[in-house]
Design a protein around this motif. Structure first.
Motif, short mmCIF file in Angstrom:
data_model
loop_
_atom_site.label_atom_id
_atom_site.label_comp_id
_atom_site.label_asym_id
_atom_site.label_seq_id
_atom_site.Cartn_x
_atom_site.Cartn_y
_atom_site.Cartn_z
N GLN A 34 -31.81 31.32 21.74
CA GLN A 34 -31.62 29.96 22.26
C GLN A 34 -30.34 29.86 23.09
N ILE A 35 -29.28 30.54 22.63
CA ILE A 35 -28.01 30.51 23.38
C ILE A 35 -28.17 31.21 24.73
N LEU A 36 -28.93 32.29 24.76
CA LEU A 36 -29.14 33.00 26.03
C LEU A 36 -29.92 32.16 27.02
N ARG A 37 -30.67 31.17 26.56
CA ARG A 37 -31.43 30.28 27.44
C ARG A 37 -30.59 29.16 28.02
N CYS A 38 -29.37 29.03 27.58
CA CYS A 38 -28.49 27.95 28.04
C CYS A 38 -28.02 28.21 29.48
N PRO A 39 -27.46 27.20 30.12
CA PRO A 39 -27.07 27.32 31.54
C PRO A 39 -25.78 28.11 31.75
N TRP A 40 -25.86 29.42 31.70
CA TRP A 40 -24.69 30.29 31.86
C TRP A 40 -24.18 30.28 33.30
N SER A 41 -25.06 30.09 34.26
CA SER A 41 -24.66 30.22 35.67
C SER A 41 -24.02 28.95 36.22
N ASP A 42 -24.07 27.85 35.49
CA ASP A 42 -23.46 26.60 35.95
C ASP A 42 -21.95 26.69 35.81
N LEU A 43 -21.26 26.87 36.94
CA LEU A 43 -19.81 27.08 36.91
C LEU A 43 -19.05 25.82 36.52
N SER A 44 -19.61 24.65 36.77
CA SER A 44 -18.91 23.41 36.42
C SER A 44 -18.86 23.21 34.91
N LEU A 45 -19.74 23.88 34.19
CA LEU A 45 -19.81 23.73 32.73
C LEU A 45 -18.87 24.67 31.99
N ASP A 46 -18.69 25.88 32.48
CA ASP A 46 -17.97 26.95 31.78
C ASP A 46 -18.53 27.10 30.37
N PHE A 47 -19.81 27.47 30.33
CA PHE A 47 -20.54 27.55 29.06
C PHE A 47 -19.91 28.56 28.10
N GLY A 48 -19.33 29.65 28.62
CA GLY A 48 -18.71 30.65 27.75
C GLY A 48 -17.61 30.08 26.88
N SER A 49 -16.71 29.29 27.48
CA SER A 49 -15.62 28.72 26.69
C SER A 49 -16.13 27.66 25.73
N LEU A 50 -17.17 26.93 26.14
CA LEU A 50 -17.77 25.93 25.25
C LEU A 50 -18.39 26.61 24.03
N LEU A 51 -19.07 27.73 24.26
CA LEU A 51 -19.69 28.47 23.16
C LEU A 51 -18.63 29.01 22.20
N VAL A 52 -17.56 29.58 22.74
CA VAL A 52 -16.49 30.12 21.87
C VAL A 52 -15.86 29.00 21.05
N LYS A 53 -15.69 27.84 21.67
CA LYS A 53 -15.13 26.68 20.94
C LYS A 53 -16.00 26.35 19.73
N TYR A 54 -17.31 26.32 19.92
CA TYR A 54 -18.20 25.98 18.81
C TYR A 54 -18.39 27.14 17.84
N LEU A 55 -18.25 28.37 18.30
CA LEU A 55 -18.29 29.51 17.36
C LEU A 55 -17.12 29.42 16.39
N LEU A 56 -15.93 29.13 16.92
CA LEU A 56 -14.75 29.04 16.06
C LEU A 56 -14.82 27.81 15.16
N LYS A 57 -15.37 26.73 15.69
CA LYS A 57 -15.53 25.52 14.87
C LYS A 57 -16.51 25.79 13.73
N THR A 58 -17.53 26.60 13.99
CA THR A 58 -18.48 26.97 12.95
C THR A 58 -17.79 27.74 11.83
N CYS A 59 -16.89 28.64 12.21
CA CYS A 59 -16.15 29.41 11.19
C CYS A 59 -15.29 28.48 10.34
N ARG A 60 -14.65 27.51 10.98
CA ARG A 60 -13.74 26.61 10.26
C ARG A 60 -14.47 25.57 9.41
N LYS A 61 -15.54 25.02 9.95
CA LYS A 61 -16.16 23.87 9.28
C LYS A 61 -17.53 24.16 8.72
N GLY A 62 -18.02 25.37 8.91
CA GLY A 62 -19.36 25.71 8.45
C GLY A 62 -19.37 26.08 6.98
N ARG A 63 -20.44 26.73 6.60
CA ARG A 63 -20.60 27.16 5.21
C ARG A 63 -19.69 28.36 4.93
#
Length: 167
Positions: A34-63
């Protein structure tokens, strides 16, 4: 208290990573597809940094096991998106460095989670031992002044050892 409104993409990422990501391989595979289907090529979004932000948030606030799941997800993604691994390592290293330079009781648990994440990434062969030992050295030696006499003795011993090895 104001409720933060998330964009649909952020809400979907949060749902994928915090709710749907589980310990089963099928769940990790589903989320990575599902993550690979996200808009990686949209430069205005900077999806990579958004994904890393939520990966780290998952570590902190997840199970409890979310760190292992996130590392497995990064391992799956690194074949097609190696930037995620590099961005995650950089962000975790910067966060740990910030925590050492600006100690606060509020950030202690976060630093422990990030250190665990780095260790798990090393166990999965995603991070080299050099990065682990450099981080460990920074943690141990931060804000310690080495007396000049001790530094001279140490360098003299190292010079003598290298001379014995060479000669």
């Amino acid at each position: 208290k104001d409720v933060k409104t998330l964009s649909p993409l952020e809400a979907y990422l949060k749902d994928l990573l915090i709710v749907r990501l589980g310990t089963m391989d099928a769940s990790i595979t589903f989320v990575s597809k599902q993550i690979l289907r996200c808009p990686w090529s949209d430069l205005s979004l900077d999806f990579g940094s958004l994904l890393v932000k939520y990966l780290l948030k998952t570590c902190r606030k997840g199970r409890y096991n979310s760190v292992n799941e996130v590392v497995s997800l990064i391992s799956n993604l690194r074949k097609t998106k190696p930037e995620i691994l590099a961005r995650t390592i950089d962000t975790v290293s910067e966060e740990l460095q910030y925590t050492i330079e600006n100690p606060s009781i509020r950030d202690q648990q976060r630093a422990i989670i990030y250190a665990k994440l780095l260790g798990e990434m090393h166990c999965q062969a995603l991070v080299s031992g050099a990065i682990i030992f450099t981080t460990l050295l920074n943690l141990i030696n931060f804000d310690h002044e080495i007396p000049e006499g001790l530094r001279m003795i140490s360098s003299d011993k190292n010079t003598a050892k290298s001379n014995n090895l060479l000669g």
